[in-house]
Design a protein around this motif. Structure first.
Motif, PDB file in Angstrom:
ATOM      1  N   LYS A 211       0.827  -1.210   0.000  1.00 49.03           N
ATOM      2  CA  LYS A 211       0.000   0.000   0.000  1.00 49.03           C
ATOM      3  C   LYS A 211       0.862   1.262   0.000  1.00 49.03           C
ATOM      4  CE  LYS A 211      -2.165  -1.017   3.854  1.00 49.03           C
ATOM      5  NZ  LYS A 211      -1.813  -2.424   4.166  1.00 49.03           N
ATOM      6  N   THR A 212       1.781   1.307   0.946  1.00 47.90           N
ATOM      7  CA  THR A 212       2.582   2.516   1.076  1.00 47.90           C
ATOM      8  C   THR A 212       3.455   2.741  -0.161  1.00 47.90           C
ATOM      9  OG1 THR A 212       2.547   2.309   3.465  1.00 47.90           O
ATOM     10  CG2 THR A 212       4.266   3.688   2.530  1.00 47.90           C
ATOM     11  N   ALA A 213       4.046   1.664  -0.659  1.00 45.13           N
ATOM     12  CA  ALA A 213       4.872   1.787  -1.867  1.00 45.13           C
ATOM     13  C   ALA A 213       4.020   2.358  -3.001  1.00 45.13           C
ATOM     14  CB  ALA A 213       5.448   0.432  -2.250  1.00 45.13           C
TER      15      ALA A 213
ATOM     16  N   LEU B 269      -1.859   8.308   6.847  1.00 51.43           N
ATOM     17  CA  LEU B 269      -2.807   8.084   7.945  1.00 51.43           C
ATOM     18  C   LEU B 269      -2.371   6.967   8.874  1.00 51.43           C
ATOM     19  CD1 LEU B 269      -6.018   8.513   5.819  1.00 51.43           C
ATOM     20  CD2 LEU B 269      -5.554   9.781   7.921  1.00 51.43           C
ATOM     21  N   ASP B 270      -1.232   6.379   8.566  1.00 50.84           N
ATOM     22  CA  ASP B 270      -0.781   5.221   9.334  1.00 50.84           C
ATOM     23  C   ASP B 270       0.216   5.667  10.400  1.00 50.84           C
ATOM     24  OD1 ASP B 270       0.191   2.865  10.267  1.00 50.84           O
ATOM     25  OD2 ASP B 270       0.493   1.963   8.283  1.00 50.84           O
ATOM     26  N   PRO B 271      -0.090   5.423  11.681  1.00 49.95           N
ATOM     27  CA  PRO B 271       0.847   5.852  12.736  1.00 49.95           C
ATOM     28  C   PRO B 271       2.239   5.222  12.586  1.00 49.95           C
ATOM     29  CG  PRO B 271      -0.915   4.484  13.642  1.00 49.95           C
ATOM     30  CD  PRO B 271      -1.294   4.796  12.238  1.00 49.95           C
TER      31      PRO B 271
ATOM     32  N   LEU C 158      -4.371   8.919  -0.112  1.00 50.96           N
ATOM     33  CA  LEU C 158      -4.377   8.528   1.289  1.00 50.96           C
ATOM     34  C   LEU C 158      -3.643   7.208   1.458  1.00 50.96           C
ATOM     35  CD1 LEU C 158      -8.201   9.153   1.910  1.00 50.96           C
ATOM     36  CD2 LEU C 158      -6.331  10.775   2.297  1.00 50.96           C
ATOM     37  N   ASP C 159      -2.602   7.221   2.275  1.00 52.70           N
ATOM     38  CA  ASP C 159      -1.958   5.952   2.604  1.00 52.70           C
ATOM     39  C   ASP C 159      -2.572   5.457   3.899  1.00 52.70           C
ATOM     40  OD1 ASP C 159      -0.305   3.774   2.569  1.00 52.70           O
ATOM     41  OD2 ASP C 159       1.307   4.801   3.655  1.00 52.70           O
ATOM     42  N   CYS C 160      -3.243   4.318   3.827  1.00 59.49           N
ATOM     43  CA  CYS C 160      -4.087   3.893   4.938  1.00 59.49           C
ATOM     44  C   CYS C 160      -3.474   2.739   5.707  1.00 59.49           C
ATOM     45  CB  CYS C 160      -5.440   3.441   4.395  1.00 59.49           C
ATOM     46  SG  CYS C 160      -6.155   4.601   3.241  1.00 59.49           S
TER      47      CYS C 160
HETATM   48 MG   LIG Z   1       1.828   1.042   4.784  1.00 63.62          MG
END
Ligand SMILES: [Mg+2]
Ligand SMILES: Nc1ncnc2c1ncn2[C@@H]1O[C@H](COP(=O)(O)OP(=O)(O)OP(=O)(O)O)[C@@H](O)[C@H]1O
Lengths: 527, 247
Positions: free
Chosen positions: B15-17, B38-40, B122-124
């Motif tokens: 997801k992040t990539a 959005l990811d801590p 949005l990176d979730c």
């Molecule tokens: Mg991620």
């Protein structure tokens, strides 16, 4: 992006190398790149981007090509897009992007032409914080300008540009302070663009197709007439190169409008040029209109083609492809024919003779009734006379009147419109505007009525011509027939609306307004 | 302003990539782009070299006392800004549940940015929660990186069920295959099956590729340090297809 990027100019005393080492000893700078840059600046012939407060530049840096649109006020980049291949000429050549959307409204059908080139070396440094995050960019630039023919304009000594990173503005303030306080550089206020333009001798907005005269009511009628004609002649001549090279269709269009206005001015402005001069130039100027007509026709159909096609139901649209090819081929051949004529002795001599007449005093003119009278006296009289003719002709038109009577009325309306536009500046602007608006509503209706008829007839003519030149699929002829039908329906609607439009134009309020202005001579008061 | 969420119930699927690389492509095309981490865990924030916020401020944000605007950071790239992750996002579910209309808070916060940005990505974080429901309701499109495997198919169906049960509509679902390993024959079969039964599946695929892993070393999108590679080509194709679908 939202904050702008301040620039600092180096004065003679500083060397870029000195600034660089001073910055490096004070901050953590990492060289990002050293690139030869090659920026070409573009606008349309009539400066549409400049008028919209922007400029466009193409950047070549390493193997990357970018188009960047910036604001005139502060050179801040607004939109950019990468592209491959040739430089886009029209907005529709741009890659899909925000920039394309923005520029399409501004440019419309005009082409982008190069204004000048700025070539040089740019070194870019990232300023890093402890986490090696880029918190500011520092660019050191040096270069020269060149005009479109490659002649050098000026040397740009050196520019230090600071590009902030959002959320890290404190570093921008720090370095700015250092440059001004310690290095004593001066921040550039305003845009460099105007300065660069000036360096290659370009004056922004030096061309516009709109008439914008500054006459005063007390000027001599003859002087005013010569001025109008010289301006129109300048317009004709400045559009010749772009017309010849077919840079975009507006060159020819503007040229033809200027010819039409010239012919109208020549016959409508009475008593300032001797009759034999008018008779001598009338046919010669008329010929300029004739030789440029066929190419313009092709432009009109090509510009309207998509609209034509989309007016048909989906499944008939492809049937118009042969018509499109026909138009393209004929546009090319008509253009070649026209260029030959434009390079002919007759063409060049006509313009030269006309100019030489306009710039030399004519002893014969002093005997004429209007030469030495103030333009405030002659202009209003003439305008009111044509206005009255328009009123009479329009009132005589009934639902049964033949199309020719509307065409004739349109001719006089156009004369009237040109006259008002020529003399606009001697009247208070707040009075001219409603007069022109009233006239425009009527003219739009009459123009539509005639243009639709001409287009329908032309399409018929094209169909015959296509038949002569080779096989035409019956489906193509059918589709063209549908176009003709659509045009005639719309023409019919325009005719239907005429009565109401004319009634608006001829209502009491407008009549009183025209009378006050032109019959009773409500000109501007001398300041 | 278009809002694109990158989401999967499962973790570690890319997801992040995807979010970082697509945001970079959007910015390169000249679109003013914002990526909201959005990811801590703050992986996207890390890739873009920004420090995550330690001090918790998100409760204030949801109470409308702090606007997103002032939290945005420029990245090292033109047109690309970042809303960095905050450690307090760990408690985001709780904070959301304290609000009225808890499922529509993200959209409310994003709205004032619509003049500033063309694309928001949005990176979730993974899992289904109130945070993810906010994302579903805010996003115009949901990109779902999916590693070909039976578990992933089940996860996708779980998501579809959830969206149906909670009446989430108006979001364009765009699942695509991520970390595709050419040598695994089983994957090929799974992809065929899943494509056949889910026509919304995008055709672009992201391969399993060492260049993607190197994002952590370079702390940059693949296109920045390895533009002439298969991996980057794949992200470009993916972005092109997403743009096409969004039209
Ligand atoms: Mg991620
Ligand atoms: N296409 C790929 N090929 C190889 N490795 C990849 C690929 N995509 C992601 N990775 C690696 O896999 C790991 C997980 O990827 P990423 O962080 O993008 O997934 P994620 O879904 O965001 O994870 P999380 O659920 O933890 O947020 C990372 O180490 C990343 O470098």
């Amino acid at each position: 992006m939202s904050t702008n990027a301040p620039e600092f100019r180096l004065s003679g005393a500083h060397a870029l190398a000195g600034i660089e080492s001073a910055l490096k000893s004070e901050f953590r700078l990492e060289e990002e790149s050293e690139t030869r840059f090659d920026h070409v600046y573009y606008d349309s012939f009539d400066w549409r981007l400049y008028q919209a407060g922007a400029y466009l530049r193409r950047e070549f840096e390493k193997d990357r090509r970018h188009l960047i649109m910036s604001g005139l006020g502060d050179d801040s980049p607004k939109e950019s897009v990468a592209f491959t291949g040739d430089m886009p000429r029209f907005y529709w050549d741009f890659p899909e992007s925000v920039l394309k959307e923005n520029i399409s409204d501004i440019l419309d059908i005009r082409a982008l032409l190069p204004l000048f080139e700025l070539r040089g070396v740019s070194r870019s440094f990232r300023m890093l914080d402890d986490a090696r995050k880029t918190v500011l960019r520092v660019q050191l630039k040096q270069g020269s300008t060149y005009d479109a023919q490659g002649r050098m304009g000026t040397h740009v000594d050196g520019i230090v540009r600071l590009v902030p990173v959002r959320g890290y503005e404190k570093f921008l303030r720090k370095v700015s302070r250092f440059l001004t306080a310690e290095m004593e550089l001066v921040a550039v206020t305003g845009s460099l663009f105007d300065e660069l333009l000036a360096s290659i001798g370009k004056v922004p907005s030096d061309y516009s197709s709109k008439l914008d005269f500054w006459f005063t009511p007390d000027m001599y009628s003859e002087a005013v007439a010569r001025h109008i004609h010289l301006h129109l002649l300048d317009t004709i001549e400045s559009n010749i190169p772009g017309t010849r090279d077919d840079l975009d269709s507006e060159f020819l269009h503007d040229l033809r409008v200027a010819v039409r206005r010239t012919r109208s001015a020549l016959t409508q402005i009475k008593g300032v040029f001797p009759e034999d001069v008018v008779e001598r130039f009338k046919p010669r100027l008329g010929w300029l209109g004739q030789i440029t007509g066929p190419t313009r026709d092709m432009h009109v159909y090509l510009l309207a083609f998509e609209e034509y096609r989309d007016s048909l139901p989906e499944r008939y649209r492809r049937d118009l492809d042969p018509l499109h090819r026909f138009l393209l081929v004929h546009q090319r051949t008509e253009h070649e024919k026209m260029v030959k004529q434009m390079e002919s002795e007759e063409f060049l001599q006509t313009l030269a003779d006309w100019r030489s007449y306009l710039v030399s005093p004519d002893p014969g003119a002093s005997a004429l009734p209007n030469t030495r009278s103030a333009v405030s006296e002659t202009a209003g009289k003439r305008i009111y006379k044509i206005y009255s003719r328009v009123l009479d002709e329009g009132l005589a038109i009934t639902d049964e009147s033949p199309p020719e009577s509307l065409h004739e009325l349109r001719k006089n309306c156009k004369k009237l419109r040109y006259l008002i536009e020529f003399y606009r500046s001697i009247y208070p602007e707040k009075d001219v505007k409603p007069a022109i608006r009233a006239l425009k509503i009527l003219l739009d209706n009459l123009g539509l009525f005639q243009d639709l008829e001409v287009q329908a007839l032309k399409l018929q003519e094209f169909a015959h011509q296509m038949g002569k030149e080779g096989e035409v699929p019956p489906d193509t002829l059918l589709a063209m027939g549908m176009l003709v039908d659509g045009l005639m329906k719309r023409q019919h609607q325009a005719r239907h609306r005429f009565g109401q439009r004319f009634a608006l134009f001829a209502d009491k309020e407008n009549r009183d307004h025209f009378k006050r202005m032109f019959s009773q001579g409500k000109v501007k008061q001398a300041a | 302003m278009r809002i694109i969420g990158v989401y999967n119930i499962k973790g570690g699927v890319g997801k992040t990539a995807t979010a970082v690389n697509l945001a970079f492509l959007s910015a390169q095309e000249g679109h003013r782009t914002l990526i909201w981490d959005l990811d801590p865990q703050a992986a996207a924030t890390f890739y873009l070299r920004v420090k995550p916020k330690i001090k918790g401020g998100s409760r204030k944000m949801f109470r409308g006392k702090r606007e997103l605007d002032g939290l945005i950071k420029g990245t090292d790239f033109e047109n690309l800004d970042l809303l960095p992750a905050e450690f307090s996002y760990r408690n985001m579910d709780l904070m959301l549940s304290e609000r009225k209309k808890p499922a529509r808070q993200l959209l409310r916060l994003l709205r004032p940015l619509s003049e500033q940005f063309d694309n928001v990505i949005l990176d979730c974080p993974p899992n289904i929660s109130l945070v993810s429901e906010n994302i579903f309701r805010a996003a115009d499109a949901l990109l779902i990186p999916t590693i070909p495997g039976t578990l992933s198919i089940r996860a996708y169906h779980q998501l579809l069920d959830y969206l149906r049960e909670n009446k989430v509509r108006g979001v364009d679902l765009m699942p695509f295959f991520s970390m595709v390993d050419r040598d695994k024959h089983l994957q090929a079969e799974v992809m065929q099956d899943m494509t056949a039964s889910n026509p919304e599946m995008l055709s672009a695929r992201i391969p399993y590729d060492g260049d993607v892993e190197k994002m952590g070393i370079h702390r940059a999108p693949v296109g920045e340090f390895a533009p002439q590679t298969n991996a980057w080509e794949a992200y470009r194709a993916l972005w092109a297809e997403v743009v096409q679908r969004l039209k």
